[in-house]
Design an enzyme around this catalytic site. Structure first.
Site, PDB file in Angstrom:
ATOM      1  N   CYS A  19      34.961  65.836  37.648  1.00 53.95           N
ATOM      2  CA  CYS A  19      36.509  66.035  37.664  1.00 53.95           C
ATOM      3  C   CYS A  19      37.161  67.461  37.030  1.00 53.95           C
ATOM      4  CB  CYS A  19      37.121  64.798  36.951  1.00 53.95           C
ATOM      5  SG  CYS A  19      36.472  63.241  37.476  1.00 53.95           S
ATOM      6  N   ARG A  71      33.225  72.598  40.489  1.00 58.68           N
ATOM      7  CA  ARG A  71      32.750  71.324  39.726  1.00 58.68           C
ATOM      8  C   ARG A  71      32.119  70.308  40.569  1.00 58.68           C
ATOM      9  NH1 ARG A  71      34.611  72.320  34.396  1.00 58.68           N
ATOM     10  NH2 ARG A  71      34.558  69.830  34.085  1.00 58.68           N
ATOM     11  N   TRP A  79      35.923  63.288  40.782  1.00 58.70           N
ATOM     12  CA  TRP A  79      34.604  63.043  41.334  1.00 58.70           C
ATOM     13  C   TRP A  79      34.372  61.431  40.762  1.00 58.70           C
ATOM     14  CZ3 TRP A  79      29.829  61.425  39.088  1.00 58.70           C
ATOM     15  CH2 TRP A  79      28.767  61.765  39.867  1.00 58.70           C
ATOM     16  N   ASN A 130      39.358  62.943  32.827  1.00 57.24           N
ATOM     17  CA  ASN A 130      38.204  63.260  32.981  1.00 57.24           C
ATOM     18  C   ASN A 130      37.415  62.306  32.020  1.00 57.24           C
ATOM     19  OD1 ASN A 130      39.263  65.243  34.728  1.00 57.24           O
ATOM     20  ND2 ASN A 130      38.148  66.891  33.444  1.00 57.24           N
ATOM     21  N   GLY A 131      35.975  61.812  32.580  1.00 53.95           N
ATOM     22  CA  GLY A 131      35.395  61.092  31.645  1.00 53.95           C
ATOM     23  C   GLY A 131      35.456  59.557  31.966  1.00 53.95           C
ATOM     24  N   GLU A 159      11.471  74.342  41.019  1.00 54.82           N
ATOM     25  CA  GLU A 159      13.002  74.891  41.134  1.00 54.82           C
ATOM     26  C   GLU A 159      13.166  75.065  42.712  1.00 54.82           C
ATOM     27  OE1 GLU A 159      15.122  74.951  39.621  1.00 54.82           O
ATOM     28  OE2 GLU A 159      16.386  76.744  40.369  1.00 54.82           O
ATOM     29  N   LYS A 219      16.026  73.528  44.820  1.00 55.35           N
ATOM     30  CA  LYS A 219      17.157  74.210  45.296  1.00 55.35           C
ATOM     31  C   LYS A 219      17.512  73.748  47.024  1.00 55.35           C
ATOM     32  CE  LYS A 219      18.995  75.765  42.812  1.00 55.35           C
ATOM     33  NZ  LYS A 219      18.803  75.604  41.559  1.00 55.35           N
ATOM     34  N   GLU A 271      18.962  70.129  47.327  1.00 52.34           N
ATOM     35  CA  GLU A 271      20.451  70.034  46.563  1.00 52.34           C
ATOM     36  C   GLU A 271      21.391  70.858  47.614  1.00 52.34           C
ATOM     37  OE1 GLU A 271      21.520  71.564  42.976  1.00 52.34           O
ATOM     38  OE2 GLU A 271      20.146  73.157  43.137  1.00 52.34           O
ATOM     39  N   HIS A 310      -4.202  64.902  44.848  1.00 55.78           N
ATOM     40  CA  HIS A 310      -4.272  63.413  44.428  1.00 55.78           C
ATOM     41  C   HIS A 310      -3.082  62.909  45.142  1.00 55.78           C
ATOM     42  CE1 HIS A 310      -6.814  64.467  41.371  1.00 55.78           C
ATOM     43  NE2 HIS A 310      -6.319  65.700  41.196  1.00 55.78           N
ATOM     44  N   LYS A 336      29.303  70.416  39.326  1.00 54.66           N
ATOM     45  CA  LYS A 336      28.482  71.698  38.719  1.00 54.66           C
ATOM     46  C   LYS A 336      28.371  71.324  37.206  1.00 54.66           C
ATOM     47  CE  LYS A 336      27.366  75.876  38.258  1.00 54.66           C
ATOM     48  NZ  LYS A 336      26.035  76.467  38.632  1.00 54.66           N
TER      49      LYS A 336
END
Ligand code: M6R
Length: 612
Positions: free
Chosen positions: A2, A27, A73, A99-100, A485, A489, A492, A508, A607
């Site tokens: 948010c 964000r 969000w 927010n939160g 990584e 990338k 996402e 394995h 973000k």
């Protein structure tokens, strides 16, 4: 996650807020809204992008110089028009954005329902609006006192901005766990979750700390604790520029940020490595070197891409400084039984945003047990940067794309400098080896520029694999975290399932997935693991996997075996991740673009992840 923007002054508040919310879009969010106070409160809000809210405002404009806005969000309740913020109290005179998470919202809600309050939304936030109204009525107190009493009852986290129709020249903001800053202009004030909405108007900001509130009026502002103790706050001068947060001709922030790496890496190194005598100076660590030198172990806590840079850090510190390193997912650190962190430990918290709730919780945990905590953050003035005993800023500049790119390479460079300096202090590195690494570090911006030149080839390869359903990434040693990584990338931003593995682990289990449809990205640049990587490539080839090899000019043995190669410049092994990651960033970007994905704001992602 948010985002909050607020304005009090002589401009059109809705304009400032919409522009600010657009700056916070990176964000991640799923609905947006605004409340303007001009004698009466007017609210506009909707599911979807800020663009949608802007269209609503064109149809039904609101005017006035005071307002608050929000991008939500979703946590409690699906993303829809009703759950979007702002939320109003029962009498519709108090309105707020939040927010939160209000963790005890359910019990507070039950109490309020008993008192006759009814709820429109499924959010935890709406509870707060009703609670402030109820307290003001029950206690016959001021708006400000009602906010304080309400916040004392709240468990959880908040960044809050509140308007009250009965106090038309005032915004109250408060913070616990969710970042909030106050921008100070000429006869005007800005409120925002980070500096990006504020920077075009003023570079003067006050960062609110946890359990603080600010009362902002046309005549000035005042910061106090929720317990009503006045706070003397420092005004910080931002060094960020407006150009840094715009796309500068690139189609996406992510591409801009990938291509900015030669610059961000020289900014990260500048003033820290002296090219004359090759010495390293990390001013923020001056007081903690003795702790680092004596540490039994170093714990690195981070999430996502920052966790991957932490893994590179583990290889670097153990290899160069011979200190035991444990890299923890910040979110899991506190569940390790018993963690046994004590004052002999040093914890390094790595975070681009400096606001990641899990990383913050891990560092607080370590701090409470007496450990020395060091931050590696990109955002200056962020909570993690302020709560650590010492730290190093990565100086990568604002990173807006949700996929972290330039922050990763800058974090790895900071970890390399820490490892090298520690090794030197402990006498675990020879002068020749130290000098070899420093010389390559100084050439890094140039080497990254060369690596970026493979973009055209990346485009060709990406075109062939745009619709691959899966990808496998394999690397060993310093390049194992890069394999992780690369996979992160890709998944996402393109939503392709991808996995990164230490190359030897393939046999394995994951080897069962390999057939002619499976692209396998192999990182074959390290001299000391070369032969073993070649064997792994042979194993993939024998099962008809499609091999995309990242190679170096002095290490081309894999080329005859690979279907495709991407070349990065030669560099000493320990610095290899800083160049091998470049084609992987570019490939995930290009595949996402080919698939028509929203590269900078991938679905469901934020973000700055400020919930645990
Ligand atoms: O701001 P932080 O570095 O603490 O963020 C940690 C992760 O949320 C972040 O790296 C995330 O994994 C990125 N989307 C990766 O590109």
């Amino acid at each position: 996650m948010c985002g909050i923007v607020g304005y009090l002054g002589n401009r059109d508040a809705a304009d400032v807020i919409i522009k600010g919310l657009k700056r916070l879009e990176y964000r991640g969010y799923d609905s947006a809204g605004v409340a303007i106070l001009n004698g009466k409160l007017a609210i506009r809000k909707a599911k979807g992008k800020v663009k949608r809210l802007e269209e609503i405002l064109e149809d039904k404009p609101v005017e006035g110089g005071i307002g608050i806005g929000h991008t939500r969000w979703a946590t409690h309740g699906e993303p829809n028009d009703v759950n979007a913020h702002p939320h109003q109290s029962q009498n519709k005179r108090i309105v707020l954005v939040h927010n939160g998470i209000i963790e005890n919202y359910s019990s507070l809600k039950k109490e309020l329902i008993k008192k006759g309050y009814s709820f429109q939304s499924q959010t935890d936030t709406e509870v707060l609006a009703h609670l402030i109204e109820a307290i003001q009525k029950d206690l016959d107190c001021s708006f400000e006192e009602a906010v304080q009493y309400a916040l004392k009852q709240v468990e959880g986290t908040y960044g809050l901005a509140i308007l009250n129709q009965d106090e038309p020249d005032k915004i109250i903001v408060a913070r616990k766990g969710s970042p909030l800053l106050l921008g100070i202009g000429e006869d005007e004030y800005f409120i925002a979750s980070d500096a990006s909405p504020v920077i075009e108007y003023t570079n003067k900001v006050v960062y609110l700390d946890d359990n603080e509130m600010a009362i902002i009026k046309r005549t000035g502002y005042e910061v106090k604790s929720i317990a009503n103790v006045p706070q003397n706050k420092k005004i910080h001068e931002l060094e960020m520029s407006i150009e840094q947060i715009e796309k500068s001709g690139y189609p996406h922030f992510m591409l801009k940020e990938i291509f900015e790496q030669p610059q961000s890496l020289s900014d990260c190194i500048r003033g820290r490595i002296n090219p004359e005598d090759q010495s390293i100076t990390l001013g923020g660590l001056t007081d903690v070197w003795p702790k680092l030198e004596k540490a039994n172990r170093i714990i690195i806590a981070a999430c996502g891409t920052s966790w991957h840079s932490g893994l590179v850090g583990e290889y670097l510190i153990e290899h160069l400084a011979k200190v035991h390193v444990e890299v923890e997912y910040a979110s899991e650190l506190r569940y390790k039984e018993p963690v046994l962190i004590d004052e002999k430990d040093v914890l390094i918290a790595i975070s681009q945003s400096g606001e990641t709730a899990d990383t913050l919780a891990a560092l607080r945990e370590a701090k409470s047990k007496g450990a020395t905590v060091i931050g590696i953050c990109n955002v200056v003035g962020s909570t993690i940067a302020r709560e650590t005993h010492a730290g190093v800023y990565t100086h990568a500049g604002p990173e807006i794309g949700v996929a972290s790119t330039k922050a990763f390479t800058a974090q790895v460079v900071v970890l390399t400098m820490i490892a090298l300096e520690l090794a030197k202090r402990k006498g675990t590195i020879s002068d020749e080896y130290y000098s070899e690494i420093i010389s390559d570090l100084l050439k890094l911006p140039q080497k990254v520029t060369t690596a970026l030149k493979e973009f055209d080839k990346v485009k060709e390869i990406s075109a062939l694999f745009t619709y691959a359903p899966n990808f496998l990434y394999l690397g060993r040693s310093f390049n194992f975290p890069v394999a992780l990584e690369g996979a992160l990338k890709l998944k996402e931003i393109s939503y392709i399932h991808a996995e990164g593995y230490p190359a030897a682990e393939m046999k394995h289990g994951p080897i069962a997935l390999i057939d002619e449809h499976m692209p396998v990205v192999v990182l074959t640049t390290l001299s000391h693991t070369n032969e073993k990587m070649i064997s792994n490539v042979q194993e993939v080839k024998a099962r008809k996997g499609r091999i995309i090899a990242v190679t170096m000019p002095n290490n081309r043995e894999v080329e005859p075996l690979a279907d495709f190669t991407l070349e990065v410049p030669s560099i000493t092994d320990v610095l290899s991740p800083l160049v091998t990651v470049i084609p992987l960033q570019l490939m995930s970007y290009q595949i996402a673009v080919n698939r028509g994905c929203n590269v900078d704001q991938p679905r469901n992602l934020a973000k700055s992840v400020t919930v645990e």
